[in-house]
Design a protein around this motif. Sequence first.
Motif, PDB file in Angstrom:
ATOM      1  N   SER A   1      16.183  41.971  63.470  1.00 36.35           N
ATOM      2  CA  SER A   1      16.271  42.675  62.059  1.00 36.35           C
ATOM      3  C   SER A   1      14.958  43.392  61.730  1.00 36.35           C
TER       4      SER A   1
ATOM      5  N   LEU B   1      13.844  46.162  64.187  1.00 34.17           N
ATOM      6  CA  LEU B   1      14.540  47.369  63.999  1.00 34.17           C
ATOM      7  C   LEU B   1      13.841  47.994  62.449  1.00 34.17           C
ATOM      8  N   MET B   2      13.708  47.204  61.384  1.00 34.03           N
ATOM      9  CA  MET B   2      13.294  47.859  60.449  1.00 34.03           C
ATOM     10  C   MET B   2      11.800  48.306  60.514  1.00 34.03           C
TER      11      MET B   2
ATOM     12  N   ALA C   1      10.546  49.580  63.219  1.00 33.65           N
ATOM     13  CA  ALA C   1      10.776  50.890  64.306  1.00 33.65           C
ATOM     14  C   ALA C   1      11.232  51.908  63.383  1.00 33.65           C
ATOM     15  N   PHE C   2      12.463  51.711  62.575  1.00 28.28           N
ATOM     16  CA  PHE C   2      13.186  52.950  62.076  1.00 28.28           C
ATOM     17  C   PHE C   2      12.959  52.972  60.713  1.00 28.28           C
ATOM     18  N   GLY C   3      12.368  52.000  60.051  1.00 27.26           N
ATOM     19  CA  GLY C   3      12.336  52.157  58.603  1.00 27.26           C
ATOM     20  C   GLY C   3      10.642  52.479  58.057  1.00 27.26           C
TER      21      GLY C   3
END
Length: 434
Positions: free
Chosen positions: A225, A228-229, A231-233
């Motif tokens: 998680s 992902l945060m 990479a895309f946040g």
Amino acid sequence: MRESRQKPPRDRFLDVVRALAILAVVVQHWLMPVLSYSDGRLATGNALATPGWWILTWLSQVMPLVFFAGGAANLYSLRAAPSTRDWLAARVRRLLVPVLPLIAAWLVLPGLLSELGVPAQPLQVAGSIAAQLLWFLAVYFVTVLVTPAMVAAHRRWGWRVPAAFGVLALLVDVARFNDLGLLGYANALFIWLAVHQLGFHYVDGKLGSLGRNKALALSAAGFGSTALMVAFGPYPGSMIGMPGAPVSNMSPPTALLGFVAIGQIGLLLAAKGALNRLAARPPVTAALRWIGPRFMTVYLWHMQALTVVAGITVLGLGYATPEPGSTLWFVLAPMWFVLAALVLSGLLRVFGRFETRPPSGTVTAPAWQLAVAAVLASAGMLGLAANGFAPPAGTGLFGGPLPWVALTAGAYLLSGKRLPRPAARPVLAQRVKA
């Protein structure tokens, strides 16, 4: 109904977690600075700003583990205490006493070092670094104060409590990244209370009994998680603040640290069996017994050891940190570490007694008085962390550390004896003659 007051057996796993956490804090703080000195000014940088090194902070940023272990230890000790008041008294005093000699030393050091010819700018940097770590105590005093209420919430709502804090942290991040930056400081409570609450679930929930595979799955979920945060946040990859970075995941903390906490806790739980076996070895057992009563002293004084080494080598001898990642940096880093360790060992011999000696006298302060002491101590620690021990020139007497030191001193006084009650005024009875 009060829970069992029987003292629980020593949890070796928690001892190892706390020891690993303090060791990681020391290693990171000693090897992180990039220092050089010229024309009366100390230049500071961060070795972890080296491209690609930010990934190390996913493991080296161990404040989540400190709050996790603190939550477990607080639950154990609260259940074993004769009363909530006794528990709060012991906790507040244990946190306050080790910091008093540090404050006393830094009330004298700026003037003394200035008289010895240390320029104002390096002195201000040193005073700021010395006080910055007190942010942890500012938050932890509040955490201790609300622990009894959080234990009651844990019994009633279980996993919904840390989940609610996690949701609140995400909402704070949304506000923060939409130009409401000051709201981000609310996560200094939401994030660390959530992780502290996970310590409760380790003690008497399913978290403490996870098998290796489930613990690894939990770790993968936490770090996955996080990835992902990042990479895309809107979150930076480093779990510590970096020079020039527009956003820090640490100051104030973001919700990302909650997922890092899950990853770190799962990883350690997967290794719980191996860590317990390691802790059972006599040399390791002896080391854990030695460092256990000295955690706060190591935490408070390890940066002072670094300051001494930097003052002698960088300011006095003209040493400059080699390019991080270079061969010379890897060669000299162990020597730098050993010098700081030698200085710290001397500081521990002098100041460790404040934490290790048995408490003197009986604390008679009532619970409300202890609560006020915790709030004052938190405010004092926060003020010192934000302003440092050596204020910029021209700020005046009250622009320096004295107001925050006064709050801390008041907290110490309130955490001891019960305040005397004011004497009742005598009432003169008068006879009224008809």
